[in-house]
Design a protein around this motif. Structure first.
Motif, PDB file in Angstrom:
ATOM      1  N   GLY A 101    -116.838 -16.610  21.007  1.00  0.00           N
ATOM      2  CA  GLY A 101    -116.600 -16.072  21.496  1.00  0.00           C
ATOM      3  C   GLY A 101    -115.823 -15.162  22.407  1.00  0.00           C
ATOM      4  N   LEU A 102    -115.880 -13.438  21.942  1.00  0.00           N
ATOM      5  CA  LEU A 102    -115.711 -12.349  22.331  1.00  0.00           C
ATOM      6  C   LEU A 102    -116.581 -11.866  21.937  1.00  0.00           C
ATOM      7  CD1 LEU A 102    -112.150 -13.063  19.923  1.00  0.00           C
ATOM      8  CD2 LEU A 102    -111.875 -12.944  22.214  1.00  0.00           C
ATOM      9  N   LYS A 103    -116.340 -10.639  23.238  1.00  0.00           N
ATOM     10  CA  LYS A 103    -117.265  -9.534  23.297  1.00  0.00           C
ATOM     11  C   LYS A 103    -115.910  -7.905  22.490  1.00  0.00           C
ATOM     12  CE  LYS A 103    -117.072  -9.666  27.585  1.00  0.00           C
ATOM     13  NZ  LYS A 103    -118.285  -8.921  29.385  1.00  0.00           N
ATOM     14  N   LEU A 104    -116.706  -7.493  22.266  1.00  0.00           N
ATOM     15  CA  LEU A 104    -116.071  -5.898  21.586  1.00  0.00           C
ATOM     16  C   LEU A 104    -116.692  -4.982  22.457  1.00  0.00           C
ATOM     17  CD1 LEU A 104    -113.690  -4.387  19.955  1.00  0.00           C
ATOM     18  CD2 LEU A 104    -114.891  -4.094  17.929  1.00  0.00           C
ATOM     19  N   VAL A 113    -110.610  -5.992  23.784  1.00  0.00           N
ATOM     20  CA  VAL A 113    -111.978  -6.920  23.729  1.00  0.00           C
ATOM     21  C   VAL A 113    -111.211  -7.658  24.334  1.00  0.00           C
ATOM     22  CG1 VAL A 113    -111.647  -9.108  21.707  1.00  0.00           C
ATOM     23  CG2 VAL A 113    -111.273  -7.104  20.432  1.00  0.00           C
ATOM     24  N   ARG A 114    -113.067  -8.634  24.753  1.00  0.00           N
ATOM     25  CA  ARG A 114    -112.516  -9.658  25.921  1.00  0.00           C
ATOM     26  C   ARG A 114    -112.987 -10.792  25.788  1.00  0.00           C
ATOM     27  NH1 ARG A 114    -114.355  -7.618  31.786  1.00  0.00           N
ATOM     28  NH2 ARG A 114    -115.993  -6.450  29.887  1.00  0.00           N
ATOM     29  N   PRO A 115    -112.579 -12.200  26.493  1.00  0.00           N
ATOM     30  CA  PRO A 115    -113.078 -13.660  26.366  1.00  0.00           C
ATOM     31  C   PRO A 115    -114.903 -13.753  26.454  1.00  0.00           C
ATOM     32  CG  PRO A 115    -111.318 -14.022  26.446  1.00  0.00           C
ATOM     33  CD  PRO A 115    -111.366 -12.282  27.166  1.00  0.00           C
ATOM     34  N   GLU A 116    -115.716 -14.180  25.993  1.00  0.00           N
ATOM     35  CA  GLU A 116    -117.165 -14.741  26.517  1.00  0.00           C
ATOM     36  C   GLU A 116    -117.991 -15.687  25.784  1.00  0.00           C
ATOM     37  OE1 GLU A 116    -120.274 -14.517  28.181  1.00  0.00           O
ATOM     38  OE2 GLU A 116    -119.310 -12.513  28.535  1.00  0.00           O
ATOM     39  N   ALA A 135    -107.098  -2.645  23.364  1.00  0.00           N
ATOM     40  CA  ALA A 135    -106.512  -3.893  24.558  1.00  0.00           C
ATOM     41  C   ALA A 135    -107.920  -4.885  24.321  1.00  0.00           C
ATOM     42  CB  ALA A 135    -106.528  -3.346  25.615  1.00  0.00           C
ATOM     43  N   ILE A 136    -106.538  -5.837  24.214  1.00  0.00           N
ATOM     44  CA  ILE A 136    -107.298  -7.433  23.755  1.00  0.00           C
ATOM     45  C   ILE A 136    -106.329  -8.270  25.467  1.00  0.00           C
ATOM     46  CG2 ILE A 136    -106.827  -9.411  22.253  1.00  0.00           C
ATOM     47  CD1 ILE A 136    -106.539  -7.276  19.920  1.00  0.00           C
ATOM     48  N   PHE A 137    -107.577  -8.698  26.266  1.00  0.00           N
ATOM     49  CA  PHE A 137    -107.254 -10.094  26.454  1.00  0.00           C
ATOM     50  C   PHE A 137    -106.913 -11.698  26.347  1.00  0.00           C
ATOM     51  CE2 PHE A 137    -108.150 -12.558  30.291  1.00  0.00           C
ATOM     52  CZ  PHE A 137    -107.192 -12.506  31.263  1.00  0.00           C
ATOM     53  N   THR A 138    -106.114 -12.093  26.865  1.00  0.00           N
ATOM     54  CA  THR A 138    -105.921 -13.675  26.553  1.00  0.00           C
ATOM     55  C   THR A 138    -104.628 -13.996  27.525  1.00  0.00           C
ATOM     56  OG1 THR A 138    -105.117 -14.651  24.737  1.00  0.00           O
ATOM     57  CG2 THR A 138    -103.751 -12.604  25.238  1.00  0.00           C
ATOM     58  N   GLY A 139    -104.526 -15.002  27.736  1.00  0.00           N
ATOM     59  CA  GLY A 139    -103.991 -16.265  28.327  1.00  0.00           C
ATOM     60  C   GLY A 139    -104.898 -17.145  29.089  1.00  0.00           C
ATOM     61  N   ASP A 140    -103.700 -18.080  29.641  1.00  0.00           N
ATOM     62  CA  ASP A 140    -104.302 -18.978  30.352  1.00  0.00           C
ATOM     63  C   ASP A 140    -104.975 -18.867  31.854  1.00  0.00           C
ATOM     64  OD1 ASP A 140    -104.713 -20.886  31.610  1.00  0.00           O
ATOM     65  OD2 ASP A 140    -102.277 -22.336  31.204  1.00  0.00           O
ATOM     66  N   ARG A 150    -102.447  -7.598  25.935  1.00  0.00           N
ATOM     67  CA  ARG A 150    -102.193  -6.698  25.389  1.00  0.00           C
ATOM     68  C   ARG A 150    -102.275  -5.964  24.636  1.00  0.00           C
ATOM     69  NH1 ARG A 150    -102.423  -8.364  19.022  1.00  0.00           N
ATOM     70  NH2 ARG A 150    -103.892  -9.729  18.931  1.00  0.00           N
ATOM     71  N   PHE A 151    -101.270  -4.513  24.099  1.00  0.00           N
ATOM     72  CA  PHE A 151    -102.537  -3.084  23.389  1.00  0.00           C
ATOM     73  C   PHE A 151    -101.798  -3.211  22.343  1.00  0.00           C
ATOM     74  CE2 PHE A 151    -101.369  -3.304  28.056  1.00  0.00           C
ATOM     75  CZ  PHE A 151    -102.327  -3.107  29.186  1.00  0.00           C
ATOM     76  N   PRO A 152    -102.314  -3.748  21.369  1.00  0.00           N
ATOM     77  CA  PRO A 152    -101.897  -3.408  19.863  1.00  0.00           C
ATOM     78  C   PRO A 152    -101.391  -2.071  19.626  1.00  0.00           C
ATOM     79  CG  PRO A 152    -103.786  -5.101  20.107  1.00  0.00           C
ATOM     80  CD  PRO A 152    -103.667  -3.691  21.429  1.00  0.00           C
ATOM     81  N   LYS A 153    -101.845  -1.370  19.684  1.00  0.00           N
ATOM     82  CA  LYS A 153    -101.515   0.276  18.854  1.00  0.00           C
ATOM     83  C   LYS A 153    -100.213   0.777  20.133  1.00  0.00           C
ATOM     84  CE  LYS A 153    -105.971   1.219  17.715  1.00  0.00           C
ATOM     85  NZ  LYS A 153    -106.965   1.591  17.724  1.00  0.00           N
TER      86      LYS A 153
END
Length: 378
Positions: A101-104, A113-116, A135-140, A150-153
């Motif tokens: 359910g994700l794509k890189l 990384v985003r939902p897919e 960067a990772i996109f998440t949330g409601d 979210r920016f892990p680095k």
């Protein structure tokens, strides 16, 4: 691989799987009208409230200008189906991996990384690769389409420079999980670029639901005269920023902030015509004056009017549909009926992106992104 990359909230996936939502606001991020501009692609930056906020049954829909559909006569155009238009990336973009359910993806200097929802399989690369991202996109995103990055680095700015098909523009982290460009459209943009470069006259291109203007800039850089329409002031502003970054300030581009249907109906009355029309409407959206757009209700009229404003030497009419409720055959047969008697051919199918691995040169699986139908003169 023992562990899957962490999935975003299920509520975030529920409605984000449909790119049709991408245009619920202004800018391909969001708002559309009776045929509001493309800015509201269910993921565009915000023009109007996200589509998710609009409940069709409770909205008072302003009466948009309309007209009866024209009864077409003559032979149906030839058909080519199914057609799969595949991109393996271009310029600063490529799809690294997908699954769970994700794509890189690689966008310029950043790994994202985003939902897919179309990625039903398991990721092909190790978890360590998926964790090493910028960067990772998440949330409601269930109701209002909003989410979080979210920016892990390290914290990143809102924008960064990108280039596709030799056109510079700004990538952008938006709250609708999109980044200011829809790379699966590269195949259509390449086609427009080719047509503009090989034609012995400046062709006129109409880009409806134009979002941040990358398609318009690619066409203009190839020598076309472009009219870019979007209902979002914010999206138009972003497009102008991209124009400056691409050093195309003197290119013949008209930036029109208006409901798309109102615009094309007026163009029909005025007798204005175009050689290529690109239409990338949202599934549902709102225009600048509260106009409400429903793809399946208004698509027949939109295409009908588009045919009327195609020039006698028209080259093509391109439709992209991110709503997977329909099959490509639905829009294929509609396009053929719309172009009855015009000759040429209608080719329809899916736009897909092929995974390219960490270095961008290792072809792997294909990710389906949207449906399309395209009438072409030849």
């Amino acid at each position: 691989m023992n562990k899957k990359p962490q999935r975003p909230d299920r509520s975030a996936q529920k409605n984000t799987q449909d790119r049709g939502q991408k245009r619920s606001q202004g800018g391909k991020p969001g708002a559309v009208g009776s045929l509001a501009s493309n800015s509201a692609r269910s993921d565009h930056p915000q023009r109007n409230p996200p589509r998710g906020n609009v409940k069709p049954e409770s909205v008072t829909t302003p009466v948009a200008e309309t007209r009866r559909l024209i009864t077409r006569k003559g032979e149906l155009p030839r058909e080519r189906v199914p057609v799969i238009l595949e991109s393996t990336g271009a310029g600063d973009f490529y799809l690294i991996d997908s699954g769970a359910g994700l794509k890189l993806e690689q966008y310029g200097p950043y790994r994202i990384v985003r939902p897919e929802a179309q990625a039903l399989w398991q990721p092909g690369l190790p978890e360590s690769v998926w964790e090493n991202v910028d960067a990772i996109f998440t949330g409601d995103t269930d109701e209002d389409g909003m989410g979080r990055w979210r920016f892990p680095k390290a914290a990143l700015g809102e924008t960064w420079p990108m280039s596709l098909l030799d056109v510079d523009f700004l990538g952008r982290f938006t709250s609708f999980r999109h980044v200011g460009v829809f790379p699966e459209q590269i195949v259509h943009w390449s086609w427009v670029k080719e047509q503009a470069e090989k034609t012995d006259r400046p062709i006129k291109v109409l880009n409806l639901f134009g979002y941040t203007g990358v398609a318009s800039l690619v066409a203009a850089a190839a020598g076309a005269e472009v009219t870019h329409v979007d209902a979002s002031k914010k999206a138009i502003g972003w497009a102008r920023e991209n124009q400056a970054l691409a050093r195309l300030e003197r290119a013949p581009i008209r930036w029109i902030c208006e409901d798309a249907m109102k615009f094309i109906l007026r163009e029909e009355r005025r007798g204005n015509q175009y050689d290529i029309i690109l239409a990338d409407p949202p599934k549902f959206g709102r225009g600048p004056n509260g106009e409400v757009f429903h793809l399946f209700e208004q698509l027949p009229l939109m295409l009908d009017v588009c045919r009327e404003i195609l020039s006698p030497k028209a080259i093509g009419l391109v439709l992209t549909a991110y709503s997977i409720r329909a099959s490509f055959y639905s829009i294929h047969e509609l396009m053929r009926e719309t172009m009855r008697g015009a000759g040429g051919a209608v080719e329809s199918g899916e736009l897909v992106i092929r995974e390219a691995g960490l270095n961008g040169r290792e072809p792997a699986r294909v990710l389906s992104t949207s449906l399309f139908s395209r009438w072409v003169r030849q």
